[in-house]
Design a protein around this motif. Structure first.
Motif, PDB file in Angstrom:
ATOM      1  N   SER A   1       0.971  -1.452   0.380  1.00 57.77           N
ATOM      2  CA  SER A   1       0.115  -0.272   0.187  1.00 57.77           C
ATOM      3  C   SER A   1       0.646   0.976  -0.293  1.00 57.77           C
ATOM      4  O   SER A   1       1.612   1.834   0.518  1.00 57.77           O
TER       5      SER A   1
ATOM      6  N   VAL B   1      -3.696  -0.655  -2.650  1.00 56.11           N
ATOM      7  CA  VAL B   1      -2.689  -1.779  -2.078  1.00 56.11           C
ATOM      8  C   VAL B   1      -2.622  -2.100  -3.268  1.00 56.11           C
ATOM      9  O   VAL B   1      -3.368  -1.989  -4.184  1.00 56.11           O
TER      10      VAL B   1
ATOM     11  N   TYR C   1      -9.347  -3.299   3.733  1.00 59.56           N
ATOM     12  CA  TYR C   1      -9.267  -2.564   2.253  1.00 59.56           C
ATOM     13  C   TYR C   1     -10.795  -3.262   1.403  1.00 59.56           C
ATOM     14  O   TYR C   1     -10.658  -4.835   0.958  1.00 59.56           O
TER      15      TYR C   1
END
Length: 489
Positions: free
Chosen positions: A386, A442, A472
């Motif tokens: 990320s 990410v 995420y």
């Protein structure tokens, strides 16, 4: 818990210590594998990154002569606010809500310009050498690290211009009456009320003052100008202060992206976001520029819905590009960094995967890269990275892997299978996230390239708790639900 980043959520403290702004807490969904994983992925389900030629990114540069402030000292009225009570830069720097987008600006009411009549009485019109008339108001908020003005534009004559600048008039940002009307119409068409739709939030200029200058064309009547500045956002810290504070507080935790040259391409796709929420406070998040299948150069931009929940907020968006250190672990800013102030058009927002998908209004600066994306399933155990702006500082990187799949609600995330989970749960082996990382992408490595696979929702990971979990929103789900309509029509 987790969720973290939604502005205004009143969650239990133990539950909210969330990733994008960290702090301890516990993971509601606990450990374990989260049920069965996805089928063997089809790694070919992806859109390649795209680096345009420099000439294609020049854009329409603003005429520096036309946008230069023209009001003389006698035409500028000063609106001096009292010192902000109860909030100092030091206190505000430590007061960010755990798991929320990083707050850097506090709303302040401005009584002197609360309505159009009061504002009109303060405007002192003077002729210019080019036959126009100009008046200006300088707003001073003591100790502010930046000032954004919320200008309610009710009426302007055709051809009128608004300019904003700080202590250096040559750095003015200019908008025409027509551009302001377009912003208002875009906000109104998305359901904003008349006041929200017609409120334009100026950029900030890094100091305790911002000047609003109004220029009307020859023959236009000053009475045709009807605007007010009922509020402003007083910045309580600067990006440089945030970065130094973060480095001092979490030394050895955050990873400088400049120390990872193999991620340079992805670094050039990531921008720091500054926006004014509907509460008139200002926040940091992070977003990623995405390529489409045709490599059209359309500036599609992905972040989290809890950062940009509406068109009104999208219209306030400022993005900082190439905003990283000049060299590995340097405190100096990359001299190539550039700022865009034109906001965005919100195309799609979903709480289910915490997705905000936009199209930026400004031409992009040279040097950026449109990130590739992967819309297949990501298996448990996959290594991901990320890139984000922790605390709103210079760009950082975190390296980790998929722990399990989860479904996330307002107050918790629950482990589930890959077939039903809307979120990827990650743990970090190197680096972590903090406030301001919200919405960051990410990336998964496929072959020799990297592709976005999700954006940061929240979690318990932070420099205070590096073993926490971050969540995420799955890009493959938002892609199939809606984003393919723009990225691969």
């Amino acid at each position: 818990m987790v969720v973290g980043k939604t502005i205004g959520w009143a969650l239990p403290v133990a539950a909210l210590l969330a990733a994008c702004g960290g702090g301890g807490g516990t993971d509601v969904d606990g450990g374990g594998g989260g049920g069965p994983g996805l089928a063997i992925p089809t790694w070919s389900q992806r859109i390649e990154p795209f680096e345009p030629k420099a000439a294609a990114l020049k854009g329409a540069a603003q005429d520096s002569v036309a946008s230069r402030a023209v009001a003389q000292a006698g035409a500028t009225r000063v609106i001096a606010l009292a010192p902000l009570q109860g909030v100092t830069p030091k206190r505000a720097a430590a007061a960010g809500s755990a798991g929320a987008p990083r707050q850097i600006g506090t709303a302040r009411a401005v009584a002197e310009t609360a309505d159009a009549a009061a504002t009109a009485a303060l405007l002192q019109w003077r002729p210019t050498a080019r036959g126009t008339q100009v008046a200006a108001l300088r707003f001073e908020s003591p100790l502010a690290r930046g000032v954004r003005l919320g200008v309610l534009v009710q009426a302007l004559p055709p051809g009128a211009l608004l300019r904003f600048h700080g202590a250096a008039p040559e750095d003015a940002v200019q908008l025409s009456a027509e551009q302001l009307q377009a912003v208002a119409e875009r906000n109104a068409s998305a359901g904003a009320d008349a006041t929200q739709a017609r409120t334009y939030w100026s950029p900030d200029f890094g100091g305790a003052q911002t000047t609003l200058e109004v220029e009307i064309p020859e023959g236009a009547a000053p009475a045709a100008v009807r605007l007010a500045v009922p509020r402003l956002s007083h910045f309580t810290s600067t990006a440089a202060e945030a970065d130094l504070r973060t480095k001092a507080a979490v030394a050895g935790c955050l990873e400088d992206v400049s120390c990872h040259p193999d991620y340079l391409e992805q670094s050039r796709s990531v921008a720091r976001m500054i926006y004014v929420a509907e509460d008139s406070n200002t926040y940091y998040c992070t977003g990623t520029l995405l390529n489409d299948m045709a490599a059209s150069g359309t500036p599609y931009f992905l972040s989290a819905q809890h950062c940009i929940p509406s068109q009104v907020v999208a219209s306030t968006l400022v993005t900082d590009w190439l905003y990283r250190s000049a060299s590995c672990n340097s405190a100096a800013e990359n001299p190539a960094s550039r700022r865009l102030t034109g906001g965005a058009r919100l195309l799609y927002a979903s709480a289910g995967t915490d997705t905000a998908f936009m199209r930026l209004n400004d031409p992009l600066p040279a040097g950026v890269v449109y990130a590739g994306s992967y819309y297949g399933g990501v298996p448990i155990g996959t290594a991901l990275a990320s890139l984000h702006h922790a605390e709103g500082g210079l760009q950082s990187i975190s390296l980790g892997s998929v722990l399990r799949y989860s479904n996330c609600g307002d107050e918790s995330c629950t482990a589930t299978s890959g077939e039903t989970g809307n979120y990827l749960a990650l743990t970090w082996q190197q680096g972590s996230t903090e406030g301001g990382s919200s919405g960051s992408g990410v990336f998964v490595t496929i072959g020799a390239r990297r592709y976005l696979a999700g954006q940061l929702h929240g979690g318990s990971a932070s420099c205070a708790r590096p073993d926490g979990t971050d969540y995420y929103g799955r890009f493959d789900l938002s892609y199939r639900a809606a984003l393919k309509n723009w990225l691969n029509p």
